[in-house]
Enzyme design. Structure first.
Site, PDB file in Angstrom:
ATOM      1  N   ALA A  50      40.603  48.232  46.664  1.00  0.00           N
ATOM      2  CA  ALA A  50      39.716  49.395  46.696  1.00  0.00           C
ATOM      3  C   ALA A  50      38.942  49.579  45.405  1.00  0.00           C
ATOM      4  O   ALA A  50      37.917  50.265  45.389  1.00  0.00           O
ATOM      5  CB  ALA A  50      40.532  50.653  47.000  1.00  0.00           C
ATOM      6  N   GLY A  71      49.719  45.873  41.442  1.00  0.00           N
ATOM      7  CA  GLY A  71      49.318  46.232  40.090  1.00  0.00           C
ATOM      8  C   GLY A  71      50.223  47.250  39.429  1.00  0.00           C
ATOM      9  O   GLY A  71      50.411  47.230  38.205  1.00  0.00           O
ATOM     10  N   ASP A 128      45.840  43.947  53.239  1.00  0.00           N
ATOM     11  CA  ASP A 128      46.412  43.510  51.967  1.00  0.00           C
ATOM     12  C   ASP A 128      47.887  43.872  51.827  1.00  0.00           C
ATOM     13  O   ASP A 128      48.663  43.110  51.231  1.00  0.00           O
ATOM     14  CB  ASP A 128      45.597  44.029  50.777  1.00  0.00           C
ATOM     15  CG  ASP A 128      45.336  45.532  50.809  1.00  0.00           C
ATOM     16  OD1 ASP A 128      45.896  46.237  51.669  1.00  0.00           O
ATOM     17  OD2 ASP A 128      44.539  46.002  49.967  1.00  0.00           O
ATOM     18  N   ARG A 165      39.390  40.008  43.932  1.00  0.00           N
ATOM     19  CA  ARG A 165      39.909  38.860  43.193  1.00  0.00           C
ATOM     20  C   ARG A 165      39.827  37.628  44.075  1.00  0.00           C
ATOM     21  O   ARG A 165      40.118  37.696  45.280  1.00  0.00           O
ATOM     22  CB  ARG A 165      41.373  39.084  42.790  1.00  0.00           C
ATOM     23  CG  ARG A 165      41.581  40.220  41.833  1.00  0.00           C
ATOM     24  CD  ARG A 165      42.966  40.796  41.877  1.00  0.00           C
ATOM     25  NE  ARG A 165      43.234  41.514  43.111  1.00  0.00           N
ATOM     26  CZ  ARG A 165      42.812  42.747  43.374  1.00  0.00           C
ATOM     27  NH1 ARG A 165      42.071  43.393  42.492  1.00  0.00           N
ATOM     28  NH2 ARG A 165      43.089  43.332  44.509  1.00  0.00           N
TER      29      ARG A 165
END
Length: 451
Positions: A10, A381, A217, A14
């Site tokens: 969002a 992350g 994802d 990558r």
């Protein structure tokens, strides 16, 4: 053998290369690019052409590979006309057009989804569809532009509110009842997308095949959870946090509906039984308002301070972009709490509030599904955030295994590798991640912060 994983988040995209051998998988970043929404005439859009260009640039930099796979966030889509042309930029799920949605229209016993106002079905009911011939979820749209082939990948289709989680097909009775045109929903397919178009190959300088992966994802990230057995919970932590367990079948009870749990499809017929939590979005918006200070220094300071205030990360006031520090203060004022003083306290307030929300979700997932939870795997992350991981271990009372960071790209690449016969079932894929990924375990300890 080398594979390329396109992972669109969002806030950034990558393109990663993955070298897979029988005993290891090694990721390397080929290209990273921003994903910036654009507001036009009051509507918030995704800049889908910029994202597509970022994908092409990344594939070019990555170079030849056995195949490529694409995953992205859920619920958003592009509409094509009868000639296969895009009808306008896709609208962002944070746009205000669904802000007034307060009740679900998709029956829980059919779709199994938690209530979210911006689910695909709610967006479609605010869309003009007279010129639309085909709906493609974001990764399916990028795949269409690369290959020319149209289809709906299952894990993303299951997030739309138009998918029957038990029958594993579009919920056609619901589609008809809502007056949506059947024609816009492409066949749900488990087949590979196919080779790239000739013009795409010419632009890349090589030809490759796009392999269908788990295009949501989170579904890809769950593939790469380095679990050694079934009794685990996962937190896929990025802009959003998805907290849940992996099951063989959906949980469609009334208690599950009232707890706002969702049943989304995973790899190999699994069900991702989870609750969406707002995630690091609140912190990201604070950092933007503060003009992007040094996050590591801010986290170090936040680890030393104490703050009593606790927010509900899923309060609707935190959904749209805006002045998040002011909204935290307003939430505290509205709930009779003393607001955090300064940036470090604000960060501590956000992270401990997230950890508490994670703890509630893990407890509820275990209770409602009957699946015992012995360890929490925090991937994505957020696994870089040591303070968040420590607070999560304290809030859940369970060990938290943090990492891998690029779990979605890993899961994406592993499904591609399986299509080439390099790896077997989910257990084998996860064993490969355990042997390859950099992870850290946080043990629970006594909590000395608010409930």
């Amino acid at each position: 053998m080398r594979f390329t994983a396109v992972d669109l988040g969002a806030s950034s995209g990558r393109v990663m290369t993955a070298d897979v051998t029988p005993g290891t998988i090694e990721l390397a970043e080929a290209h990273r690019f921003p994903n910036r929404p654009v507001r036009v005439a009051g509507t918030l859009h995704w800049d889908i052409l910029a994202l597509h260009q970022g994908v092409l640039d990344g594939l070019r930099k990555a170079g030849p590979a056995e195949s490529a796979g694409i995953d992205s966030w859920a619920v958003d889509y592009g509409l094509l006309d009868a000639a296969g042309r895009l009808i306008g930029n896709p609208v962002h799920y944070r746009d205000s057009r669904t802000a007034d949605v307060t009740e679900r229209i998709d029956p829980y016993e059919v779709t199994g989804l938690q209530f979210l106002p911006f689910t695909t079905v709610n967006q479609l009911l605010r869309e003009r569809l007279d010129g639309a011939e085909t709906l493609l979820m974001i990764p399916d749209l990028i795949g269409y532009w690369l290959t020319g082939r149209i289809g709906a990948e299952r894990t993303n289709a299951s997030t739309t509110g138009l998918y029957d989680v038990t029958r594993r097909d579009w919920a056609w009775d619901l589609v008809d009842r809502l007056g949506l045109p059947r024609r816009i929903l492409p066949p749900i397919t488990d087949a590979a997308a196919g080779p790239v178009r000739d013009d795409v190959a010419a632009e890349l300088g090589y030809s490759t095949v796009v392999t269908q992966v788990a295009s949501h994802d989170t579904a890809s990230a769950v593939v790469a959870v380095p679990a050694a057995g079934p009794n685990f919970a996962y937190i896929s932590c990025g802009t959003w946090s998805l907290v849940g367990v992996e099951l063989p079948a959906p949980v469609l009870t009334e208690e599950s509906r009232l707890a706002n749990f969702t049943n989304e499809t995973g790899v190999d017929g699994t069900v991702r039984y989870l609750r969406n939590v707002m995630g690091l979005w609140i912190l990201q918006e604070c950092l933007r308002v503060w003009d992007h200070p040094d996050l590591e220094a801010l986290l170090a300071e936040a680890g030393k301070v104490r703050v009593e205030a606790v927010i509900d990360p899923d309060d609707p006031s935190f959904l749209p972009p805006g002045d998040m520090p002011a909204r935290i203060d307003a939430y505290c004022a509205r709930t009779g709490q003393r607001p955090p003083e300064g940036r470090a306290q604000a960060v501590r307030c956000i992270l401990q509030s997230l950890a508490l929300a994670y703890g509630r979700a893990v407890d509820d997932a275990a209770r409602l599904s009957g699946r015992p939870v012995e360890v929490v795997h925090l991937v994505g992350g957020g696994s870089r955030n040591a303070l968040l991981c420590r607070l999560t271990a304290e809030a859940t009372g369970l060990p938290v295994v943090a990492g891998p960071v690029e779990a979605a790209a890993l899961g994406n690449a592993l499904v591609q590798a399986r299509a080439r016969g390099l790896v077997g079932d989910l257990a084998e894929m996860r064993d490969l991640v355990r042997r390859s990924a950099d992870v850290r375990t946080y043990e629970p300890r006594g909590r000395e912060w608010p409930q």
